[in-house]
Design a protein around this motif. Sequence first.
Motif, PDB file in Angstrom:
ATOM      1  N   MET A  88       0.848  -1.197   0.000  1.00 33.02           N
ATOM      2  CA  MET A  88       0.000   0.000   0.000  1.00 33.02           C
ATOM      3  C   MET A  88       0.876   1.238   0.000  1.00 33.02           C
ATOM      4  O   MET A  88       1.846   1.303   0.747  1.00 33.02           O
ATOM      5  CB  MET A  88      -0.901  -0.008   1.237  1.00 33.02           C
ATOM      6  CG  MET A  88      -1.801   1.208   1.359  1.00 33.02           C
ATOM      7  SD  MET A  88      -2.815   1.098   2.844  1.00 33.02           S
ATOM      8  CE  MET A  88      -3.666   2.652   2.802  1.00 33.02           C
ATOM      9  N   THR A  89       0.532   2.200  -0.834  1.00 34.81           N
ATOM     10  CA  THR A  89       1.220   3.487  -0.820  1.00 34.81           C
ATOM     11  C   THR A  89       0.171   4.585  -0.800  1.00 34.81           C
ATOM     12  O   THR A  89      -0.982   4.370  -1.215  1.00 34.81           O
ATOM     13  CB  THR A  89       2.107   3.678  -2.070  1.00 34.81           C
ATOM     14  OG1 THR A  89       1.269   3.651  -3.231  1.00 34.81           O
ATOM     15  CG2 THR A  89       3.165   2.592  -2.165  1.00 34.81           C
TER      16      THR A  89
ATOM     17  N   ALA B  93      -5.532  -7.800  -2.657  1.00 33.50           N
ATOM     18  CA  ALA B  93      -5.798  -8.495  -1.384  1.00 33.50           C
ATOM     19  C   ALA B  93      -6.007  -7.486  -0.266  1.00 33.50           C
ATOM     20  O   ALA B  93      -6.881  -7.665   0.594  1.00 33.50           O
ATOM     21  CB  ALA B  93      -4.643  -9.432  -1.050  1.00 33.50           C
ATOM     22  N   GLY B  94      -5.213  -6.429  -0.269  1.00 33.55           N
ATOM     23  CA  GLY B  94      -5.356  -5.394   0.750  1.00 33.55           C
ATOM     24  C   GLY B  94      -6.679  -4.675   0.622  1.00 33.55           C
ATOM     25  O   GLY B  94      -7.341  -4.365   1.617  1.00 33.55           O
TER      26      GLY B  94
ATOM     27  N   VAL C 225      -9.441  -4.442   3.561  1.00 33.26           N
ATOM     28  CA  VAL C 225      -9.981  -3.204   4.140  1.00 33.26           C
ATOM     29  C   VAL C 225     -11.505  -3.158   3.971  1.00 33.26           C
ATOM     30  O   VAL C 225     -12.229  -2.741   4.880  1.00 33.26           O
ATOM     31  CB  VAL C 225      -9.320  -1.964   3.503  1.00 33.26           C
ATOM     32  CG1 VAL C 225      -9.964  -0.687   4.034  1.00 33.26           C
ATOM     33  CG2 VAL C 225      -7.819  -1.949   3.791  1.00 33.26           C
ATOM     34  N   ARG C 226     -11.991  -3.620   2.822  1.00 34.83           N
ATOM     35  CA  ARG C 226     -13.446  -3.635   2.620  1.00 34.83           C
ATOM     36  C   ARG C 226     -14.123  -4.546   3.648  1.00 34.83           C
ATOM     37  O   ARG C 226     -15.140  -4.188   4.244  1.00 34.83           O
ATOM     38  CB  ARG C 226     -13.780  -4.101   1.205  1.00 34.83           C
ATOM     39  CG  ARG C 226     -15.264  -3.952   0.872  1.00 34.83           C
ATOM     40  CD  ARG C 226     -15.626  -4.530  -0.479  1.00 34.83           C
ATOM     41  NE  ARG C 226     -15.117  -3.732  -1.583  1.00 34.83           N
ATOM     42  CZ  ARG C 226     -14.268  -4.166  -2.512  1.00 34.83           C
ATOM     43  NH1 ARG C 226     -13.818  -5.408  -2.463  1.00 34.83           N
ATOM     44  NH2 ARG C 226     -13.870  -3.393  -3.489  1.00 34.83           N
ATOM     45  N   SER C 227     -13.523  -5.693   3.854  1.00 41.55           N
ATOM     46  CA  SER C 227     -14.084  -6.644   4.819  1.00 41.55           C
ATOM     47  C   SER C 227     -14.038  -6.082   6.239  1.00 41.55           C
ATOM     48  O   SER C 227     -14.994  -6.233   7.017  1.00 41.55           O
ATOM     49  CB  SER C 227     -13.303  -7.962   4.731  1.00 41.55           C
ATOM     50  OG  SER C 227     -13.628  -8.803   5.791  1.00 41.55           O
ATOM     51  N   VAL C 228     -12.938  -5.436   6.559  1.00 45.49           N
ATOM     52  CA  VAL C 228     -12.784  -4.861   7.899  1.00 45.49           C
ATOM     53  C   VAL C 228     -13.806  -3.736   8.116  1.00 45.49           C
ATOM     54  O   VAL C 228     -14.416  -3.623   9.186  1.00 45.49           O
ATOM     55  CB  VAL C 228     -11.340  -4.344   8.079  1.00 45.49           C
ATOM     56  CG1 VAL C 228     -11.252  -3.351   9.214  1.00 45.49           C
ATOM     57  CG2 VAL C 228     -10.393  -5.511   8.303  1.00 45.49           C
TER      58      VAL C 228
ATOM     59  N   ASP D   7     -17.529   1.620   0.475  1.00 43.55           N
ATOM     60  CA  ASP D   7     -18.048   1.916  -0.862  1.00 43.55           C
ATOM     61  C   ASP D   7     -16.980   2.518  -1.766  1.00 43.55           C
ATOM     62  O   ASP D   7     -17.002   2.320  -2.980  1.00 43.55           O
ATOM     63  CB  ASP D   7     -19.248   2.865  -0.761  1.00 43.55           C
ATOM     64  CG  ASP D   7     -20.406   2.239   0.005  1.00 43.55           C
ATOM     65  OD1 ASP D   7     -20.401   0.993   0.193  1.00 43.55           O
ATOM     66  OD2 ASP D   7     -21.309   2.985   0.444  1.00 43.55           O
ATOM     67  N   GLY D   8     -16.039   3.245  -1.174  1.00 44.56           N
ATOM     68  CA  GLY D   8     -14.980   3.867  -1.968  1.00 44.56           C
ATOM     69  C   GLY D   8     -13.947   2.886  -2.456  1.00 44.56           C
ATOM     70  O   GLY D   8     -13.081   3.240  -3.253  1.00 44.56           O
ATOM     71  N   LEU D   9     -14.003   1.661  -1.968  1.00 43.83           N
ATOM     72  CA  LEU D   9     -13.039   0.646  -2.385  1.00 43.83           C
ATOM     73  C   LEU D   9     -13.539  -0.164  -3.577  1.00 43.83           C
ATOM     74  O   LEU D   9     -12.845  -1.056  -4.049  1.00 43.83           O
ATOM     75  CB  LEU D   9     -12.735  -0.298  -1.207  1.00 43.83           C
ATOM     76  CG  LEU D   9     -11.877   0.335  -0.112  1.00 43.83           C
ATOM     77  CD1 LEU D   9     -11.974  -0.471   1.168  1.00 43.83           C
ATOM     78  CD2 LEU D   9     -10.439   0.450  -0.556  1.00 43.83           C
TER      79      LEU D   9
END
Lengths: 181, 86
Positions: free
Chosen positions: A7-8, A23-24, A28-31, A96-98
């Motif tokens: 991630m950057t 995967a990240g 993050v969406r799942s979290v 939603d932004g992901l």
Amino acid sequence: MTWADVMTAVVEDDHLVITIADAGRRTVRSVAQGLIDCLEDEPPSPWTKVGRARRRAHERLFPPAYRSRALSVEFTRRHDATIRADLAAAAQRLRDGLDGDGPIRWPLDDTDDWVRVLGTARFLYVDRQAEPGVSAEEGKASMVLAFYQSVVLKALRPDLVEALPPELVPLRRELLREERT
Amino acid sequence: MAGGFGGIVTDWQIIVTADRVNSALSVVHALDRVVGLSRDNALAAADRMREEGLAAISSPSQQAAESTVARLRGYGLDASVAWSES
């Protein structure tokens, strides 16, 4: 691959531009969804496994607001719904932004959505002593979220990163050590 | 700053307790954004948390302290309200 490849984040034209591996992004969406579930108005019965886990996460996230139990109850009555709704709204925006592919462009004025969701969601997995609730995997999940949050904060607040004395940045030291290996 | 509470002069405080989850960077950022502390004061508060386990920040009233604590909780901080009587 190092952590820095996962991630950057950079600030460009009033936006935070986040590049995150697939995967990240899924993580993050799942979290974010997990946090939304934890903050919902009507949690599942405490007699169920899910209900107990959410109750524990809620207690870790929101410890008593006063030493006095009576005043803490009053604080909860006055503020809990607002705190949960506000945080759940941030998590919904993040989730939603992901959607979609490619770099994520987030308006700078709203970037605390990332800081807050990544910071609070760690308590789905660990207590205030960073002890995982059920498995070592939960400890790892918390560390990944800490890393994501640090990437965002370092992009947003280079002034603070520079100003922090070394004794206050053990996380940064750990990450730098990992990046060198 | 003092305020009334049951006829007693009360100094309301926001207590931010250190934990092993929140980084110094996230704490300082939250104190800046929510409490409006200057960078140096926010760094000093983070240092007190490291040294003493908590930092106390004065608040003008119970209502203001609760409002700030509520917002700090939205960042994951262990924030609470306390008072001292004088």
